[in-house]
Design a protein around this motif. Structure first.
Motif, short mmCIF file in Angstrom:
data_model
loop_
_atom_site.label_atom_id
_atom_site.label_comp_id
_atom_site.label_asym_id
_atom_site.label_seq_id
_atom_site.Cartn_x
_atom_site.Cartn_y
_atom_site.Cartn_z
N LEU A 8 13.58 -20.44 15.07
CA LEU A 8 12.36 -19.82 14.96
C LEU A 8 11.81 -19.37 16.23
O LEU A 8 11.29 -18.12 16.42
CB LEU A 8 11.49 -20.65 14.12
CG LEU A 8 11.94 -20.61 12.79
CD1 LEU A 8 10.86 -21.73 11.98
CD2 LEU A 8 11.88 -19.53 11.80
N THR A 12 11.24 -15.36 17.43
CA THR A 12 9.75 -14.68 17.76
C THR A 12 9.88 -14.00 19.20
O THR A 12 9.12 -13.20 19.52
CB THR A 12 8.63 -15.85 17.74
OG1 THR A 12 9.06 -16.91 18.30
CG2 THR A 12 8.49 -16.30 15.99
N CYS A 16 9.30 -9.84 19.81
CA CYS A 16 8.42 -9.08 20.46
C CYS A 16 8.80 -8.27 21.63
O CYS A 16 8.20 -7.14 21.95
CB CYS A 16 7.42 -10.16 21.34
SG CYS A 16 6.62 -11.16 20.10
#
Length: 134
Positions: A8, A12, A16
């Motif tokens: 995870l 993430t 971005c």
């Protein structure tokens, strides 16, 4: 179970970086500020103030009394540098200069032990004078 939080976190961080934004360089200063040099005025020096210790020196001179002035120098503790009479006189001259005086008649200068907030304190008191040239 340990692999799930790491996956995870990796998703993430990479998510971005996939956003498309145009790159715009940042200039630290506007161009006009870079070409024009800034000029600052030097601080004005106070006018010289003459010290008179004897009132007889002022008998033949026309002068005007502008008020009382004082100067002090504090020695905070026994480990600090001692209170200096010359510093107290100089501060008295600076205060007189602020009153547009060009002379000070010194009434008294003394060193006081155990003054409020000080281990020793040098204090000078006098009158600020505007002496005219005869």
């Amino acid at each position: 179970m340990r692999v799930l939080p790491l996956c995870l976190l990796a998703l993430t961080l990479t998510g971005c970086s996939l956003l498309k934004r145009p790159y715009k360089p940042v200039t630290p200063f506007p161009p006009s500020a870079q070409t024009e040099p800034t000029r600052t005025k030097p601080a004005a020096r106070p006018a010289p103030v003459k010290l008179y210790t004897d009132p007889a020196d002022l008998v033949s001179l026309p002068f005007r009394d502008l008020g009382e002035v004082y100067g002090d120098d504090c020695q905070s503790s026994s480990q600090d540098s001692p209170a200096n009479m010359a510093t107290a006189r100089k501060r008295m001259q600076l205060r007189a200069s602020g009153m547009k005086a060009n002379a000070v008649l010194v009434h008294q200068c003394e060193i006081v032990n155990a003054a409020q907030g000080c281990f020793r304190k040098a204090i000078c008191q006098g009158s600020a004078l505007k002496v005219s040239k005869p």
